[in-house]
Design an enzyme around this catalytic site. Structure first.
Site, PDB file in Angstrom:
ATOM      1  N   LYS A 243      32.793  51.572  47.417  1.00  0.00           N
ATOM      2  CA  LYS A 243      33.188  50.222  46.980  1.00  0.00           C
ATOM      3  C   LYS A 243      34.034  49.556  48.072  1.00  0.00           C
ATOM      4  O   LYS A 243      34.921  50.195  48.642  1.00  0.00           O
ATOM      5  CB  LYS A 243      33.989  50.338  45.681  1.00  0.00           C
TER       6      LYS A 243
ATOM      7  N   SER B 105      33.934  45.966  37.585  1.00  0.00           N
ATOM      8  CA  SER B 105      33.827  45.363  38.888  1.00  0.00           C
ATOM      9  C   SER B 105      33.098  46.214  39.921  1.00  0.00           C
ATOM     10  O   SER B 105      32.680  45.705  40.951  1.00  0.00           O
ATOM     11  CB  SER B 105      35.218  45.032  39.427  1.00  0.00           C
TER      12      SER B 105
ATOM     13  N   SER C 114      36.233  49.454  35.153  1.00  0.00           N
ATOM     14  CA  SER C 114      35.335  49.075  36.241  1.00  0.00           C
ATOM     15  C   SER C 114      34.444  50.171  36.804  1.00  0.00           C
ATOM     16  O   SER C 114      33.569  49.880  37.623  1.00  0.00           O
ATOM     17  CB  SER C 114      36.132  48.461  37.387  1.00  0.00           C
TER      18      SER C 114
HETATM   19  N1  GLN Z   1      37.126  43.898  33.805  1.00  0.00           N
HETATM   20  C1  GLN Z   1      38.524  44.213  33.874  1.00  0.00           C
HETATM   21  C2  GLN Z   1      39.231  43.125  34.621  1.00  0.00           C
HETATM   22  O1  GLN Z   1      38.606  42.172  34.903  1.00  0.00           O
HETATM   23  C3  GLN Z   1      38.699  45.536  34.549  1.00  0.00           C
HETATM   24  C4  GLN Z   1      38.444  45.473  35.996  1.00  0.00           C
HETATM   25  C5  GLN Z   1      38.672  46.785  36.675  1.00  0.00           C
HETATM   26  O2  GLN Z   1      38.672  47.844  36.056  1.00  0.00           O
HETATM   27  N2  GLN Z   1      38.910  46.709  37.972  1.00  0.00           N
HETATM   28  O3  GLN Z   1      40.373  43.200  34.934  1.00  0.00           O
END
Ligand code: GLN
Length: 485
Positions: A77, A152, A176
């Protein structure tokens, strides 16, 4: 070749049935062919990957010691620093940022002999649930190109699902890793907070962020976790505990096995096909001898609210460093220092990141801190207590990973609250600091993958993986691959 599991590929490599170079070339060819459709990668390091692979082959020929992932491509990532290679966090702010050091997990990958094949797309600074908040491109779900891969870490999940890499690293602050794993039909694990070093993981919400693995199956995730887990004195929150050989104990039974099912995870908003698949998975566990019982996480309805106070507060502080002086984008035209910082940040950050910075700054501001931020910390403690109580009655807590299967691109972009609800079942584990995994447990009538989430007490990854494997062994969902020409 590219459809096979990480463990099978590692076996073939060690038996000399194929070279690391040939394997890497096969994945690079898949990337070239499939990326125009999937767009999982922000950068692919063709030359570097082949060079690393040839070095592994040479070591093998010479009989030199090889690491546990020797010759296996891994996608990373683009929130994890790679020395000498651009790390953008999918943000315009860091468009040209080339880190002078490797994230701890990247160092571990290199020591293990893994081939770093490229950097994957994400929501800008990991803020989102669909990978649509990337400043660069929209990644598509390999099972349905009209739909998002989740987020994400959507690039990493999609890369594995599409056969572009057998393993990938993601990060999980509120879901995420687990949510995109669920939406892409792969396995994804969020380790216990402190199990994996965050050094070189670009901070979003430091008390919630954790790095973790993606693979087609539980064994692949176990192998990658073994490599990245462990103490790192350079991250003060990383915990000094031995790392069990996760991949060695997967077939060992867990007895007795009680599985807790939180009644709060089967309420309004849960898609019928998802519920059906998850209930069928629980029934299978029962047939395999597990006791399946209802448990309660009474404070879980407050998890989303608490998360969006804690996470945004930490983000507003963490992202203050992108000021146009120390890091990243600097506006070309400005009047004075203040104006320069304002313009640089205004031009560099996308809408969702700005929304979070404003929210976080607000909840930390004098007069509101007690009412919002400190209150959220108290709720967070209650959520942890809920889990501790539930785990007195069961080994793991099971339920859906995501309330819905993959949603259409654009469907939730105008409605941040609906987007935030994508993580309603995953956020609790981050607030509580516990471990969680998503494994494939079926498909909808239209062929979209469904994920089962299992959560375990802190540092119980070994047991979590064994319980996940118990289900996987009896099913073939994890062997299915999307049809991508
Ligand atoms: N979807 C959640 C957010 O927008 C979690 C994102 C994540 O785990 N990085 O914060």
């Amino acid at each position: 070749m590219i459809e096979r599991s990480a463990a099978a590929l590692l076996d073939s490599l060690s038996r000399g049935e194929m070279s690391a170079e040939a394997l890497t070339a096969a994945f690079l060819a898949a990337i070239r062919q499939r990326e125009p459709k999937v767009r999982a990668f922000l950068h692919v390091d063709e030359a570097g990957a082949l060079e690393q692979a040839r070095a592994v082959d040479l070591r093998r020929q010479r009989g030199e010691p090889l690491g546990p992932l020797a010759g296996l491509p891994v996608a990373v990532k683009d929130l994890l620093c790679t020395r000498g290679q651009r790390t953008t966090c999918a943000s315009k702010v860091l468009e040209d940022f080339v880190p002078p050091y490797d994230a701890h997990v990247v160092t571990r990958l290199k020591q293990a002999g893994a081939i770093l094949i490229g950097k994957t797309n994400l929501d800008e600074f990991a803020m989102g649930s669909s990978t649509e908040n990337s400043a660069y491109q929209v990644t598509r779900n390999p099972w349905d190109l009209e739909r998002t891969p989740g987020g994400s870490s959507g690039g990493s999940a999609a890369a594995v699902a599409a056969g572009e890499a057998p393993l990938a690293l993601g990060t999980d602050t509120g879901g995420s890793i687990r949510q995109p794993a669920s939406l892409c039909g792969v396995v994804g694990l969020k380790p216990t907070y402190g199990r994996v070093s965050r050094l070189g993981l670009v901070a979003f919400a430091s008390s919630l962020d954790q790095v973790g693995p993606f693979a087609h199956d539980v064994a692949g995730v176990a192998r990658l976790l073994e490599v990245i887990a462990g103490h790192d004195p350079r991250d003060s929150t990383s915990v000094d505990r031995p790392v069990p050989p996760y991949s060695q104990s997967l077939e060992r039974p867990v007895k007795p096995l009680a599985i807790g099912v939180p009644r709060e995870h089967f309420g309004a908003g849960l898609d019928a096909a998802v519920e059906q698949a998850v209930r069928a998975a629980l029934a299978l566990y029962q047939r395999l001898g597990a006791e399946v019982k209802e448990v309660s996480l009474p404070n879980s309805p407050h998890a989303i609210a608490a998360y969006y106070l804690v996470a945004t507060a930490e983000a507003s502080s963490n992202l203050a460093r992108y000021d146009g002086v120390h890091y990243g984008h600097r506006a070309a035209v400005y009047d004075d220092l203040i104006h320069m910082v304002e313009r640089s940040r205004g031009e560099g950050f996308g809408a969702e990141v700005k929304r979070r910075i404003m929210l976080g700054t607000f909840v930390l501001s004098a007069g509101y801190k007690d009412a919002y931020y400190l209150k959220a910390l108290k709720v967070r403690r209650l959520i942890r207590t809920d889990f501790d109580r539930a785990f007195q009655e069961c080994e793991v807590i099971a339920g859906p990973t995501s309330p819905t299967p993959a949603f259409k691109i654009g469907e939730r972009t105008d409605d941040p609250l609906t987007m935030y609800l994508s993580d309603v079942y995953t956020i609790g584990a981050n607030l509580a600091g516990i471990a969680g995994i998503s494994i494939p447990c079926g498909f909808t009538g239209t062929g979209l993958p469904i994920g089962l989430q299992l959560q375990a007490p802190p540092f119980e990854e070994e047991k979590l993986l064994r319980i996940a494997r118990l289900y996987e062994r009896e099913t073939d969902w994890h062997t299915r691959r999307p049809k991508l020409v």
